[in-house]
Design a protein around this motif. Structure first.
Motif, mmCIF file in Angstrom:
data_model
loop_
_atom_site.group_PDB
_atom_site.id
_atom_site.type_symbol
_atom_site.label_atom_id
_atom_site.label_comp_id
_atom_site.label_asym_id
_atom_site.label_seq_id
_atom_site.Cartn_x
_atom_site.Cartn_y
_atom_site.Cartn_z
ATOM 1 N N ARG A 148 -6.262 0.503 -8.239
ATOM 2 C CA ARG A 148 -5.053 -0.239 -7.874
ATOM 3 C C ARG A 148 -3.985 0.589 -7.164
ATOM 4 O O ARG A 148 -3.052 0.030 -6.596
ATOM 5 C CB ARG A 148 -4.449 -0.853 -9.134
ATOM 6 N N VAL A 149 -4.091 1.904 -7.193
ATOM 7 C CA VAL A 149 -3.012 2.745 -6.678
ATOM 8 C C VAL A 149 -2.746 2.498 -5.200
ATOM 9 O O VAL A 149 -1.588 2.492 -4.768
ATOM 10 C CB VAL A 149 -3.261 4.239 -6.992
ATOM 11 N N GLN A 150 -3.761 2.284 -4.410
ATOM 12 C CA GLN A 150 -3.546 2.049 -2.984
ATOM 13 C C GLN A 150 -2.791 0.741 -2.760
ATOM 14 O O GLN A 150 -1.860 0.694 -1.948
ATOM 15 C CB GLN A 150 -4.890 2.023 -2.264
ATOM 16 N N ARG A 151 -3.162 -0.308 -3.482
ATOM 17 C CA ARG A 151 -2.430 -1.580 -3.367
ATOM 18 C C ARG A 151 -0.984 -1.403 -3.805
ATOM 19 O O ARG A 151 -0.068 -1.968 -3.207
ATOM 20 C CB ARG A 151 -3.092 -2.654 -4.226
ATOM 21 N N TYR A 152 -0.773 -0.622 -4.843
ATOM 22 C CA TYR A 152 0.577 -0.366 -5.358
ATOM 23 C C TYR A 152 1.417 0.364 -4.309
ATOM 24 O O TYR A 152 2.532 -0.057 -4.005
ATOM 25 C CB TYR A 152 0.460 0.457 -6.639
ATOM 26 N N LEU A 153 0.892 1.431 -3.765
ATOM 27 C CA LEU A 153 1.645 2.224 -2.797
ATOM 28 C C LEU A 153 1.861 1.484 -1.486
ATOM 29 O O LEU A 153 2.894 1.649 -0.840
ATOM 30 C CB LEU A 153 0.934 3.558 -2.544
ATOM 31 N N ASP A 154 0.895 0.671 -1.083
ATOM 32 C CA ASP A 154 1.025 -0.109 0.147
ATOM 33 C C ASP A 154 1.844 -1.378 -0.048
ATOM 34 O O ASP A 154 2.196 -2.031 0.925
ATOM 35 C CB ASP A 154 -0.353 -0.506 0.686
ATOM 36 N N ALA A 155 2.103 -1.747 -1.310
ATOM 37 C CA ALA A 155 2.752 -3.026 -1.616
ATOM 38 C C ALA A 155 2.020 -4.146 -0.880
ATOM 39 O O ALA A 155 2.613 -4.977 -0.204
ATOM 40 C CB ALA A 155 4.236 -2.996 -1.269
ATOM 41 N N ASP A 156 0.705 -4.134 -1.005
ATOM 42 C CA ASP A 156 -0.186 -5.050 -0.296
ATOM 43 C C ASP A 156 0.135 -6.504 -0.648
ATOM 44 O O ASP A 156 -0.101 -6.939 -1.769
ATOM 45 C CB ASP A 156 -1.640 -4.720 -0.663
ATOM 46 N N PRO A 157 0.675 -7.267 0.308
ATOM 47 C CA PRO A 157 1.042 -8.658 0.013
ATOM 48 C C PRO A 157 -0.174 -9.567 -0.194
ATOM 49 O O PRO A 157 -0.055 -10.621 -0.800
ATOM 50 C CB PRO A 157 1.857 -9.095 1.238
ATOM 51 N N SER A 158 -1.334 -9.144 0.281
ATOM 52 C CA SER A 158 -2.522 -9.975 0.112
ATOM 53 C C SER A 158 -3.151 -9.791 -1.267
ATOM 54 O O SER A 158 -3.998 -10.584 -1.666
ATOM 55 C CB SER A 158 -3.556 -9.672 1.208
#
Length: 96
Positions: free
Chosen positions: A23-33
């Motif tokens: 999940r860290v990449q989604r967290y750091l990117d603030a991935d809206p999808s």
């Protein structure tokens, strides 16, 4: 680097590292999808505060993202995918 967290077993720490790594990449990117909910963010941030290894990976990803953002021309999709693969490999603790 250490995997030991006071009061937490090695298995629990490794499972949390795995959970965080996914999940860290989604967290750091603030991935809206694929947004993380507030409980997931709190859990991830707590783990990053406790685990040197995951905190280092998170730091490296942030540095990489800043470096990519400074490029005069946009990175090609293939290069971005290779870098994401590297981050995935690092979060799984695999050697390159």
């Amino acid at each position: 680097m250490t995997f030991s967290v006071p009061g937490v077993s090695m298995i629990q720490t490794l499972m949390t590292c795995h959970w965080t790594g996914r999940r860290v990449q989604r967290y750091l990117d603030a991935d809206p999808s694929a947004p993380l909910d507030a409980a997931q963010i709190a859990r991830l941030e707590a783990h990053l505060d406790e685990c040197e290894r995951c905190a280092a990976i998170s730091h490296d990803f942030r540095v990489l993202r800043v470096a990519l953002g400074r490029w005069a021309t946009p990175a090609d999709d293939e290069a971005v995918q290779r870098l994401r693969g590297l981050v995935d490999t690092m979060t799984k603790g695999e050697q390159r």
